[in-house]
Design an enzyme around this catalytic site. Structure first.
Site, PDB file in Angstrom:
ATOM      1  N   HIS A 124     -40.502 -41.203 -50.668  1.00  0.00           N
ATOM      2  CA  HIS A 124     -39.463 -40.184 -50.856  1.00  0.00           C
ATOM      3  C   HIS A 124     -39.103 -40.173 -52.349  1.00  0.00           C
ATOM      4  O   HIS A 124     -39.185 -41.205 -53.008  1.00  0.00           O
ATOM      5  CB  HIS A 124     -38.254 -40.602 -50.015  1.00  0.00           C
ATOM      6  CG  HIS A 124     -37.134 -39.623 -49.946  1.00  0.00           C
ATOM      7  ND1 HIS A 124     -36.186 -39.514 -50.931  1.00  0.00           N
ATOM      8  CD2 HIS A 124     -36.797 -38.714 -49.000  1.00  0.00           C
ATOM      9  CE1 HIS A 124     -35.314 -38.578 -50.590  1.00  0.00           C
ATOM     10  NE2 HIS A 124     -35.661 -38.075 -49.425  1.00  0.00           N
ATOM     11  N   ASP A 201     -37.542 -49.493 -48.387  1.00  0.00           N
ATOM     12  CA  ASP A 201     -36.736 -48.322 -48.075  1.00  0.00           C
ATOM     13  C   ASP A 201     -36.812 -48.135 -46.559  1.00  0.00           C
ATOM     14  O   ASP A 201     -37.846 -47.724 -46.027  1.00  0.00           O
ATOM     15  CB  ASP A 201     -37.311 -47.116 -48.830  1.00  0.00           C
ATOM     16  CG  ASP A 201     -36.695 -45.797 -48.377  1.00  0.00           C
ATOM     17  OD1 ASP A 201     -35.899 -45.797 -47.413  1.00  0.00           O
ATOM     18  OD2 ASP A 201     -37.037 -44.760 -48.980  1.00  0.00           O
ATOM     19  N   GLN A 204     -35.871 -44.462 -42.760  1.00  0.00           N
ATOM     20  CA  GLN A 204     -36.429 -43.872 -41.525  1.00  0.00           C
ATOM     21  C   GLN A 204     -36.827 -44.941 -40.512  1.00  0.00           C
ATOM     22  O   GLN A 204     -37.518 -44.641 -39.539  1.00  0.00           O
ATOM     23  CB  GLN A 204     -37.648 -42.998 -41.861  1.00  0.00           C
ATOM     24  CG  GLN A 204     -37.362 -41.834 -42.767  1.00  0.00           C
ATOM     25  CD  GLN A 204     -36.503 -40.752 -42.114  1.00  0.00           C
ATOM     26  OE1 GLN A 204     -36.328 -40.711 -40.904  1.00  0.00           O
ATOM     27  NE2 GLN A 204     -35.932 -39.876 -42.935  1.00  0.00           N
ATOM     28  N   LYS A 227     -28.353 -41.462 -41.069  1.00  0.00           N
ATOM     29  CA  LYS A 227     -29.603 -41.293 -40.321  1.00  0.00           C
ATOM     30  C   LYS A 227     -29.638 -42.196 -39.088  1.00  0.00           C
ATOM     31  O   LYS A 227     -30.625 -42.226 -38.360  1.00  0.00           O
ATOM     32  CB  LYS A 227     -30.802 -41.593 -41.222  1.00  0.00           C
ATOM     33  CG  LYS A 227     -30.970 -40.580 -42.355  1.00  0.00           C
ATOM     34  CD  LYS A 227     -32.195 -40.900 -43.166  1.00  0.00           C
ATOM     35  CE  LYS A 227     -32.190 -40.250 -44.524  1.00  0.00           C
ATOM     36  NZ  LYS A 227     -32.585 -38.845 -44.515  1.00  0.00           N
ATOM     37  N   CYS A 365     -38.794 -33.814 -49.728  1.00  0.00           N
ATOM     38  CA  CYS A 365     -38.531 -34.735 -50.848  1.00  0.00           C
ATOM     39  C   CYS A 365     -39.678 -35.711 -51.035  1.00  0.00           C
ATOM     40  O   CYS A 365     -39.465 -36.881 -51.385  1.00  0.00           O
ATOM     41  CB  CYS A 365     -37.222 -35.494 -50.670  1.00  0.00           C
ATOM     42  SG  CYS A 365     -35.786 -34.451 -50.671  1.00  0.00           S
TER      43      CYS A 365
HETATM   44  N1  PMP Z   1     -35.977 -42.615 -48.229  1.00  0.00           N
HETATM   45  C1  PMP Z   1     -36.442 -41.959 -47.156  1.00  0.00           C
HETATM   46  C2  PMP Z   1     -37.734 -42.392 -46.540  1.00  0.00           C
HETATM   47  C3  PMP Z   1     -35.713 -40.899 -46.628  1.00  0.00           C
HETATM   48  O1  PMP Z   1     -36.165 -40.240 -45.572  1.00  0.00           O
HETATM   49  C4  PMP Z   1     -34.492 -40.519 -47.244  1.00  0.00           C
HETATM   50  C5  PMP Z   1     -33.682 -39.352 -46.732  1.00  0.00           C
HETATM   51  N2  PMP Z   1     -34.417 -38.226 -46.399  1.00  0.00           N
HETATM   52  C6  PMP Z   1     -34.056 -41.250 -48.345  1.00  0.00           C
HETATM   53  C7  PMP Z   1     -34.818 -42.285 -48.806  1.00  0.00           C
HETATM   54  C8  PMP Z   1     -32.777 -40.925 -49.048  1.00  0.00           C
HETATM   55  O2  PMP Z   1     -31.696 -41.177 -48.202  1.00  0.00           O
HETATM   56  P1  PMP Z   1     -30.228 -40.682 -48.594  1.00  0.00           P
HETATM   57  O3  PMP Z   1     -30.356 -39.243 -48.942  1.00  0.00           O
HETATM   58  O4  PMP Z   1     -29.442 -40.921 -47.339  1.00  0.00           O
HETATM   59  O5  PMP Z   1     -29.773 -41.511 -49.729  1.00  0.00           O
END
Ligand code: PMP
Length: 407
Positions: A124, A201, A204, A227, A365
């Site tokens: 991401h 990270d 997910q 999430k 993203c």
């Molecule tokens: N890493 C991953 C794999 C994600 O899916 C996301 C959110 N789509 C993020 C990081 C960022 O998370 P946040 O916007 O809640 O900070």
């Protein structure tokens, strides 16, 4: 194991009763954010109705009960991910902030010109850009673990990326764009053979897979509350005590200090050293209800239910004329990304929305993933524990209609 009663689960989520565009809401954008059970919503209302007060500061009653409730969450998270110490749990705004803290507070002091940072091809943006910013500032170099056409990381290539200059490895547990579950334990062990710390990270993963940070032996671990059926604006950074202790604070301000004079400031102990200023208190407190909710059902039961749903949805989607799945890894969690020949993902998303079905379209993203597959984006169906096979059937009917209209 816990008990999985889908009707009971659905009844806990008030938003699932609403209509969108005159149709019952079908929500398949859970990778972006999940809905909240009434336990979390009630917790937020209760906080403002009964507790509202700043934390860690007041001697008065409300401040004390708010502080206690906030600290309950810290211990709740500690138990949930099996951290050794409560002070290894830093309450942040979310995954993005957690990763930025490491890039900044571990990166700046310990990663210099010519040093190397390993990330993966499926990250991401929030696990790419903070490292690139560090590279721009310090002159360090990003090395990227390649990924094959199924969306699986090349572990041999990963091993070959290590050098004397490798200073940190940071990658995702589950890809938000592809659904791939990475072999995290194996990858952490490889990094540790080279004495390199690892950041995972888990944005997910945390809502789908049971986590034990000590068993993983992971050094840093990041996730978001929103999430995992919890409030927005709160997340977690776990770090091993020894590493967090040698890092400087992230931001200066209230709460993170021990003593301040105009000549010199000394910093507070963990975890407060990394928690400057007033946090999102109600979100921090109500992360407890989200974790309780998940634990009452049990992640094993949730995972079994979601895996079955993922298999069903994948099998049914495969029947759509011209569909191509993006991300066909052997181990996947809750995400199905696809394109349909000759149709822009956005157009599919718009038609499904008219039918009350929420999917995500675009690059999620993760633009480098889209570049690798030479596509502008995908349609992404991401599942949560409240989704059903009946909803999948309605999605398929909607997609057939969309494809017939757009071809
Ligand atoms: N890493 C991953 C794999 C994600 O899916 C996301 C959110 N789509 C993020 C990081 C960022 O998370 P946040 O916007 O809640 O900070």
């Amino acid at each position: 194991m816990g008990n999985f009663d889908i009707q009971k689960v659905r009844a806990d989520f008030p938003i699932l009763k609403r209509e969108v565009n005159g149709k019952p809401l079908i929500y398949f954008d859970n990778g972006a954010t999940t809905h909240k059970p009434k336990q979390v919503i009630d917790g937020i209302v209760d906080y403002y109705a009964q507790m509202n007060s700043n934390i860690h500061r007041g001697v008065h009653y409300l401040s004390q009960i708010s502080t206690d409730a906030f600290e309950v969450t810290r211990r709740k998270v500690q138990a949930f991910i099996h951290a050794k110490h409560e002070h290894e749990i830093i309450i942040t705004k979310g995954t993005t902030e957690s990763i930025n803290i490491i890039a900044s507070c571990y990166g700046r002091p310990f990663i210099g010109a010519g040093d190397e940072i390993i990330i993966s091809a499926m990250e991401h943006h929030s696990n790419i850009v903070p490292w690139q910013m560090l590279c721009d500032e310090k002159g360090c170099v990003l090395r990227v673990i390649p990924m094959d056409e199924k969306g699986e990381l090349d572990i041999a290539a990963y091993q070959a990326l290590f050098s004397e200059r490798t200073k940190i490895v940071s990658f995702t547990y589950v890809s938000n764009a592809l659904g791939t579950i990475n072999p995290v334990k194996e990858m952490i062990d490889i990094a540790h053979k080279h004495d390199v710390p690892v950041l995972i990270d888990a944005a997910q993963a945390i809502q789908h897979i049971a986590i034990d940070v000590q068993e993983l032996d992971v050094d840093f671990f990041a996730f978001s509350g929103h999430k995992m059926y919890g409030p927005t604006g709160v997340g977690v950074l776990y770090g091993k005590e020894a590493l967090l202790n040698k890092m400087p604070p992230y931001q200066g301000g209230g709460d993170m200090i021990r003593d301040v004079t105009f000549e010199k400031t000394t910093y507070n102990d963990l975890p407060f050293k990394f928690e400057a200023g007033t946090p999102n208190i109600e979100a921090g407190i109500c992360l407890t209800q989200a974790i309780d909710y998940i634990q009452d059902i049990g992640l094993d039961a949730i995972k079994a239910y979601e895996d079955d749903l993922l298999d069903y949805a994948t099998q049914e989607l495969a029947k759509i004329d011209g569909i191509r799945f993006i991300g066909t890894a052997a181990h996947k969690s809750s995400v199905i990304s696809f394109v349909v020949d000759g149709i822009h993902p956005y157009d599919i998303g718009v038609i499904l929305d008219k039918l009350g079905i929420a999917v995500r379209t675009g690059h999620h993203c993760a633009q480098p993933v889209m570049s690798q597959f030479s596509i502008p984006g995908t349609v992404r169906v991401s599942l949560a524990m409240y989704n059903t096979k009946e909803e999948v059937d309605i999605l398929i009917a909607g997609l057939e209609r969309a494809v017939a209209m757009l071809k």
